[in-house]
Design an enzyme around this catalytic site. Structure first.
Site, PDB file in Angstrom:
ATOM      1  N   GLU A   1       0.850  -1.195   0.000  1.00  0.00           N
ATOM      2  CA  GLU A   1       0.000   0.000   0.000  1.00  0.00           C
ATOM      3  C   GLU A   1       0.889   1.251   0.000  1.00  0.00           C
ATOM      4  N   GLY A   2       0.611   2.139  -0.956  1.00  0.00           N
ATOM      5  CA  GLY A   2       1.440   3.341  -1.084  1.00  0.00           C
ATOM      6  C   GLY A   2       1.011   4.472  -0.175  1.00  0.00           C
TER       7      GLY A   2
ATOM      8  N   GLY B   1      -6.853   0.878   4.104  1.00  0.00           N
ATOM      9  CA  GLY B   1      -8.262   1.295   4.106  1.00  0.00           C
ATOM     10  C   GLY B   1      -8.654   1.986   2.812  1.00  0.00           C
TER      11      GLY B   1
ATOM     12  N   LYS C   1     -19.587   9.994   5.355  1.00  0.00           N
ATOM     13  CA  LYS C   1     -20.773   9.761   6.195  1.00  0.00           C
ATOM     14  C   LYS C   1     -20.632  10.455   7.558  1.00  0.00           C
TER      15      LYS C   1
ATOM     16  N   TYR D   1     -23.447  10.930  -6.995  1.00  0.00           N
ATOM     17  CA  TYR D   1     -23.274  10.513  -5.597  1.00  0.00           C
ATOM     18  C   TYR D   1     -22.549  11.573  -4.776  1.00  0.00           C
TER      19      TYR D   1
ATOM     20  N   VAL E   1     -17.407  14.690 -11.096  1.00  0.00           N
ATOM     21  CA  VAL E   1     -18.002  14.211 -12.355  1.00  0.00           C
ATOM     22  C   VAL E   1     -17.666  12.739 -12.619  1.00  0.00           C
TER      23      VAL E   1
ATOM     24  N   ASP F   1     -12.663  -1.003  -7.770  1.00  0.00           N
ATOM     25  CA  ASP F   1     -12.844   0.118  -8.706  1.00  0.00           C
ATOM     26  C   ASP F   1     -11.966  -0.011  -9.946  1.00  0.00           C
TER      27      ASP F   1
ATOM     28  N   HIS G   1     -43.473  -4.045  14.270  1.00  0.00           N
ATOM     29  CA  HIS G   1     -44.236  -2.798  14.287  1.00  0.00           C
ATOM     30  C   HIS G   1     -43.863  -1.989  15.524  1.00  0.00           C
TER      31      HIS G   1
HETATM   32  P1  FAD Z   1      -9.481   1.959  -3.142  1.00  0.00           P
HETATM   33  O1  FAD Z   1     -10.292   2.088  -1.934  1.00  0.00           O
HETATM   34  O2  FAD Z   1      -9.328   3.151  -4.024  1.00  0.00           O
HETATM   35  O3  FAD Z   1      -8.048   1.468  -2.672  1.00  0.00           O
HETATM   36  C1  FAD Z   1      -6.986   1.336  -3.558  1.00  0.00           C
HETATM   37  C2  FAD Z   1      -5.700   1.469  -2.771  1.00  0.00           C
HETATM   38  O4  FAD Z   1      -4.620   1.118  -3.634  1.00  0.00           O
HETATM   39  C3  FAD Z   1      -5.403   2.888  -2.284  1.00  0.00           C
HETATM   40  O5  FAD Z   1      -5.198   2.888  -0.900  1.00  0.00           O
HETATM   41  C4  FAD Z   1      -4.153   3.298  -3.041  1.00  0.00           C
HETATM   42  O6  FAD Z   1      -3.284   4.124  -2.274  1.00  0.00           O
HETATM   43  C5  FAD Z   1      -3.519   1.955  -3.336  1.00  0.00           C
HETATM   44  N1  FAD Z   1      -2.650   1.960  -4.522  1.00  0.00           N
HETATM   45  C6  FAD Z   1      -2.972   2.362  -5.777  1.00  0.00           C
HETATM   46  N2  FAD Z   1      -1.946   2.164  -6.602  1.00  0.00           N
HETATM   47  C7  FAD Z   1      -0.941   1.625  -5.864  1.00  0.00           C
HETATM   48  C8  FAD Z   1       0.384   1.215  -6.154  1.00  0.00           C
HETATM   49  N3  FAD Z   1       0.896   1.296  -7.375  1.00  0.00           N
HETATM   50  N4  FAD Z   1       1.123   0.728  -5.129  1.00  0.00           N
HETATM   51  C9  FAD Z   1       0.633   0.638  -3.869  1.00  0.00           C
HETATM   52  N5  FAD Z   1      -0.618   1.009  -3.548  1.00  0.00           N
HETATM   53  C10 FAD Z   1      -1.396   1.497  -4.539  1.00  0.00           C
HETATM   54  N6  FAD Z   1     -18.652   3.361  -1.853  1.00  0.00           N
HETATM   55  C11 FAD Z   1     -19.654   2.782  -1.170  1.00  0.00           C
HETATM   56  O7  FAD Z   1     -19.908   1.591  -1.352  1.00  0.00           O
HETATM   57  N7  FAD Z   1     -20.390   3.477  -0.261  1.00  0.00           N
HETATM   58  C12 FAD Z   1     -20.161   4.780  -0.016  1.00  0.00           C
HETATM   59  O8  FAD Z   1     -20.844   5.390   0.804  1.00  0.00           O
HETATM   60  C13 FAD Z   1     -19.119   5.428  -0.722  1.00  0.00           C
HETATM   61  N8  FAD Z   1     -18.844   6.717  -0.496  1.00  0.00           N
HETATM   62  C14 FAD Z   1     -17.810   7.295  -1.167  1.00  0.00           C
HETATM   63  C15 FAD Z   1     -17.548   8.637  -0.928  1.00  0.00           C
HETATM   64  C16 FAD Z   1     -16.513   9.272  -1.592  1.00  0.00           C
HETATM   65  C17 FAD Z   1     -16.232  10.732  -1.314  1.00  0.00           C
HETATM   66  C18 FAD Z   1     -15.710   8.536  -2.508  1.00  0.00           C
HETATM   67  C19 FAD Z   1     -14.569   9.199  -3.218  1.00  0.00           C
HETATM   68  C20 FAD Z   1     -15.970   7.202  -2.758  1.00  0.00           C
HETATM   69  C21 FAD Z   1     -17.021   6.576  -2.098  1.00  0.00           C
HETATM   70  N9  FAD Z   1     -17.331   5.247  -2.322  1.00  0.00           N
HETATM   71  C22 FAD Z   1     -18.373   4.661  -1.653  1.00  0.00           C
HETATM   72  C23 FAD Z   1     -16.560   4.418  -3.270  1.00  0.00           C
HETATM   73  C24 FAD Z   1     -15.546   3.545  -2.518  1.00  0.00           C
HETATM   74  O9  FAD Z   1     -14.683   4.369  -1.774  1.00  0.00           O
HETATM   75  C25 FAD Z   1     -14.780   2.699  -3.519  1.00  0.00           C
HETATM   76  O10 FAD Z   1     -15.669   1.954  -4.304  1.00  0.00           O
HETATM   77  C26 FAD Z   1     -13.839   1.745  -2.805  1.00  0.00           C
HETATM   78  O11 FAD Z   1     -12.940   2.426  -1.977  1.00  0.00           O
HETATM   79  C27 FAD Z   1     -13.072   0.915  -3.827  1.00  0.00           C
HETATM   80  O12 FAD Z   1     -12.208   0.038  -3.169  1.00  0.00           O
HETATM   81  P2  FAD Z   1     -10.883  -0.499  -3.875  1.00  0.00           P
HETATM   82  O13 FAD Z   1     -10.255  -1.414  -2.899  1.00  0.00           O
HETATM   83  O14 FAD Z   1     -11.213  -0.995  -5.223  1.00  0.00           O
HETATM   84  O15 FAD Z   1      -9.968   0.791  -4.099  1.00  0.00           O
HETATM   85  P1  NAD Z   2     -21.223   9.950 -10.361  1.00  0.00           P
HETATM   86  O1  NAD Z   2     -21.009   9.153 -11.581  1.00  0.00           O
HETATM   87  O2  NAD Z   2     -22.070   9.436  -9.279  1.00  0.00           O
HETATM   88  O3  NAD Z   2     -21.838  11.371 -10.759  1.00  0.00           O
HETATM   89  C1  NAD Z   2     -21.229  12.212 -11.679  1.00  0.00           C
HETATM   90  C2  NAD Z   2     -22.283  13.172 -12.196  1.00  0.00           C
HETATM   91  O4  NAD Z   2     -21.639  14.198 -12.902  1.00  0.00           O
HETATM   92  C3  NAD Z   2     -23.286  12.516 -13.131  1.00  0.00           C
HETATM   93  O5  NAD Z   2     -24.584  12.848 -12.746  1.00  0.00           O
HETATM   94  C4  NAD Z   2     -22.934  13.131 -14.494  1.00  0.00           C
HETATM   95  O6  NAD Z   2     -24.058  13.260 -15.336  1.00  0.00           O
HETATM   96  C5  NAD Z   2     -22.369  14.474 -14.075  1.00  0.00           C
HETATM   97  N1  NAD Z   2     -21.418  15.073 -15.012  1.00  0.00           N
HETATM   98  C6  NAD Z   2     -20.417  14.458 -15.676  1.00  0.00           C
HETATM   99  N2  NAD Z   2     -19.701  15.364 -16.387  1.00  0.00           N
HETATM  100  C7  NAD Z   2     -20.260  16.579 -16.138  1.00  0.00           C
HETATM  101  C8  NAD Z   2     -19.965  17.914 -16.562  1.00  0.00           C
HETATM  102  N3  NAD Z   2     -18.927  18.164 -17.362  1.00  0.00           N
HETATM  103  N4  NAD Z   2     -20.753  18.907 -16.119  1.00  0.00           N
HETATM  104  C9  NAD Z   2     -21.798  18.648 -15.282  1.00  0.00           C
HETATM  105  N5  NAD Z   2     -22.112  17.409 -14.855  1.00  0.00           N
HETATM  106  C10 NAD Z   2     -21.350  16.389 -15.267  1.00  0.00           C
HETATM  107  O7  NAD Z   2     -19.743  10.323  -9.851  1.00  0.00           O
HETATM  108  P2  NAD Z   2     -19.243  10.936  -8.480  1.00  0.00           P
HETATM  109  O8  NAD Z   2     -20.326  11.619  -7.785  1.00  0.00           O
HETATM  110  O9  NAD Z   2     -18.002  11.666  -8.818  1.00  0.00           O
HETATM  111  O10 NAD Z   2     -18.851   9.643  -7.663  1.00  0.00           O
HETATM  112  C11 NAD Z   2     -17.877   8.739  -8.195  1.00  0.00           C
HETATM  113  C12 NAD Z   2     -18.165   7.339  -7.784  1.00  0.00           C
HETATM  114  O11 NAD Z   2     -17.851   7.174  -6.407  1.00  0.00           O
HETATM  115  C13 NAD Z   2     -19.624   6.944  -7.898  1.00  0.00           C
HETATM  116  O12 NAD Z   2     -19.965   6.532  -9.193  1.00  0.00           O
HETATM  117  C14 NAD Z   2     -19.706   5.826  -6.927  1.00  0.00           C
HETATM  118  O13 NAD Z   2     -19.269   4.660  -7.571  1.00  0.00           O
HETATM  119  C15 NAD Z   2     -18.728   6.214  -5.855  1.00  0.00           C
HETATM  120  N6  NAD Z   2     -19.450   6.809  -4.703  1.00  0.00           N
HETATM  121  C16 NAD Z   2     -20.392   6.066  -4.067  1.00  0.00           C
HETATM  122  C17 NAD Z   2     -21.082   6.589  -3.001  1.00  0.00           C
HETATM  123  C18 NAD Z   2     -22.106   5.751  -2.314  1.00  0.00           C
HETATM  124  O14 NAD Z   2     -22.133   4.549  -2.547  1.00  0.00           O
HETATM  125  N7  NAD Z   2     -22.949   6.303  -1.452  1.00  0.00           N
HETATM  126  C19 NAD Z   2     -20.821   7.869  -2.558  1.00  0.00           C
HETATM  127  C20 NAD Z   2     -19.858   8.607  -3.228  1.00  0.00           C
HETATM  128  C21 NAD Z   2     -19.172   8.056  -4.293  1.00  0.00           C
END
Ligand code: FAD
Ligand code: NAD
Length: 470
Positions: free
Chosen positions: A36-37, A41, A53, A191, A276, A317, A449
């Site tokens: 992990e870089g 988490g 959250k 989102y 976006v 992802d 209920h």
């Molecule tokens: P990541 O969590 O992105 O982890 C990848 C890890 O790999 C990172 O720690 C990174 O540092 C490491 N890494 C990358 N390249 C290298 C390398 N070359 N060497 C060593 N380490 C490396 N999802 C939900 O289900 N519910 C939510 O409520 C939700 N809310 C979100 C809110 C926000 C603001 C954001 C940005 C995302 C949210 N997501 C949510 C999406 C969720 O965070 C991701 O789907 C999830 O973290 C993906 O897990 P992952 O393990 O694939 O990757």
């Molecule tokens: P998103 O795909 O949910 O929403 C991006 C929005 O931006 C879309 O509605 C799209 O139509 C709009 N858009 C795209 N280009 C645009 C432009 N040039 N101008 C105006 N609108 C534009 O992406 P996000 O909100 O960045 O979240 C990224 C990902 O992170 C999500 O797809 C989701 O997988 C994950 N995420 C999940 C949760 C959750 O599970 N509760 C919360 C946050 C993030």
């Protein structure tokens, strides 16, 4: 090379995909190294799900206390609350620390070797880790493995004409504010834009959301999104739909926007949150040298989470949509068990999704529109929360629960709900679909209920033409 580690499983990325795979592999006795870089988490625990959250919770509390002064019929009087943002952020950071430390402890307990540093792929069985990331100069650590699991996650998409920096921020900066801006323009009504836009608005910031499509949360069906749209309006969030962002205003204090109809405008904003979408992190660490089959930037995988190269797996992802933490975790577990020799496939009947807006949105399986597009003949049952006693006592009667089932055998193929607190329905929704429940199974299950979950039972009853409380 002197500092060489040999292992069975090497995982790149310690997010929910990678760390869950590592813990499960450890439990199954597989020698495992996790690289992990940044921080254990990943996005989820450090700059995603959990901190967002936490901030949403702070904003909800603050907003609720403000609201009681003016709006509540409950008879509670409070004087205006104030916000100590530094403490709010510190509270959020403490939760993150507790969870990430916990992940480290679980990895240790399961005998996973954690290597801190950025991995660079040499070939499908060899990875170098840059020790500079640890603050130590020197030769890279080389790791050889039988199985390579790629779990490098995703990163925010930047707008080429408005890159991140200065007043243009991503969710990462929005989750750790030092001060709150007076006004925030949110580009993208998905989102992140809506979860964080709502939180900022509740903390007192003037918020405008600019969305290219004709509704917010365009990935969800229109009916489901209507209560969210209405609530955003009530909250005073400016919604600019079917609107393109052209770039920063000349003075940098806002954005130039182009609505579908009408003239170009300047939308004043002290900060601009660009949300976006996110893109798989597949560049810059030698992955391309493996010549894997790709789907754009996403690594293409089969139903085992296996890539096109023998012994190379990918999860989370990095493999594209849906980019959700629970999908990454489930895939991680699935890969670890296969490496241990178990027969597993990643073929979920449903992956629930929740948007933590106010009201919340939750889905699992197919919407009526998706079912129709698949050529399925369906019945639906919709139950409004306005007819649910518990929802009334919680002042959350906006919203509904909808079930979608096959007409011929009543097999449930989808659930959708919108309403305050409905995120907790996700378990019930996913379980019923995963276990092959029919409408009758849910309709004849006794739901406690008074709970909002009675609306789930009533939706199933309604699809059968037997709803009681409506
Ligand atoms: P990541 O969590 O992105 O982890 C990848 C890890 O790999 C990172 O720690 C990174 O540092 C490491 N890494 C990358 N390249 C290298 C390398 N070359 N060497 C060593 N380490 C490396 N999802 C939900 O289900 N519910 C939510 O409520 C939700 N809310 C979100 C809110 C926000 C603001 C954001 C940005 C995302 C949210 N997501 C949510 C999406 C969720 O965070 C991701 O789907 C999830 O973290 C993906 O897990 P992952 O393990 O694939 O990757
Ligand atoms: P998103 O795909 O949910 O929403 C991006 C929005 O931006 C879309 O509605 C799209 O139509 C709009 N858009 C795209 N280009 C645009 C432009 N040039 N101008 C105006 N609108 C534009 O992406 P996000 O909100 O960045 O979240 C990224 C990902 O992170 C999500 O797809 C989701 O997988 C994950 N995420 C999940 C949760 C959750 O599970 N509760 C919360 C946050 C993030």
């Amino acid at each position: 090379m002197s500092n060489l580690i040999n292992t069975t499983l090497l995982i790149i990325g310690g997010g929910p995909g990678g760390y869950v795979a590592a813990i499960r592999a450890g439990q199954l006795g597989i020698p495992t190294v996790l690289v992990e870089g940044a921080s254990l988490g990943g996005t989820c625990l450090n700059i995603g799900c959990i901190p967002s959250k936490a901030l949403i919770h702070v904003a909800e509390k603050f907003h609720a206390l403000q609201g009681y002064d003016k709006h509540s019929a409950l008879g509670i009087q409070v004087s205006s609350p104030t916000l100590d943002l530094e403490r709010s952020v510190a509270w959020k950071d403490a939760i993150v620390k507790k969870l990430t430390t916990g992940v480290g402890a679980l990895l240790k307990k399961n005998k996973v070797t954690v290597v801190q540093g950025w991995a660079h792929i040499i070939d499908g069985k060899t990875v170098d880790v840059d020790p500079v990331a640890k603050g130590k100069a020197g030769a890279p650590q080389r790791i050889r493995c039988e199985h390579l699991l790629l779990a490098t996650g995703s990163e925010p998409v930047a707008l080429p004409f408005m890159p991140f920096g200065g007043s243009v921020i991503s969710s990462t900066e929005a989750l750790s504010p030092k001060t709150l801006p007076a006004s925030l323009a949110v580009v993208g009504g998905g989102y992140i834009g809506l979860e964080l836009g709502t939180a900022y608005r509740k903390l007192g910031v003037k918020v405008d959301v600019i969305e290219a499509q004709d509704r917010v949360l365009p990935a969800y069906d229109a009916e489901l999104v209507k209560p969210v749209h209405a609530a955003l309006k009530t909250l005073g969030v400016g919604l600019h739909l079917q609107t393109q962002v052209l770039g920063l205003a000349e003075d940098g204090k806002g954005v130039r926007i182009q609505p579908a109809k009408g003239a170009e405008q300047i939308l004043a904003a002290q900060q601009i949150l660009v949300a976006v979408g996110r893109k798989p992190r597949s560049r810059g660490f030698g992955l391309s040298s493996l010549m894997l089959d790709m789907n754009g930037l996403a690594v293409r995988i089969d139903d085992r989470c296996h890539t096109s190269m023998n012994g190379v797996w990918a999860i989370g992802d990095l493999t594209g949509e849906p980019m959700l933490a629970h999908r990454a975790m489930a895939q991680g577990e699935c890969v670890a068990e296969q490496i241990a020799g178990l027969t597993r496939r990643f073929m979920p009947a449903a992956i629930p999704a929740v948007c933590f807006t106010d009201p919340e949105v939750v889905t699992a399986g197919l919407s009526p529109q998706q079912a129709a597009a698949d050529g399925l003949d369906t019945v639906e049952g919709v139950f409004p929360l306005a007819a649910n006693g518990r929802a009334m006592t919680l002042e959350s009667s906006d919203g509904f629960v909808r079930v979608v089932a096959r007409r011929d055998n009543h097999l449930i193929i989808g659930w959708q709900a919108v309403g305050r607190g409905v995120s907790e329905f996700s378990a019930s929704f996913a379980q019923s679909i995963e276990m092959g429940a029919c409408l009758e199974d849910v309709a004849h299950t006794i739901h406690a209920h008074p709970t909002q979950s009675e609306a789930i039972q009533e939706a199933a009853l309604r699809a059968l033409g037997q709803a009681v409380h409506i």
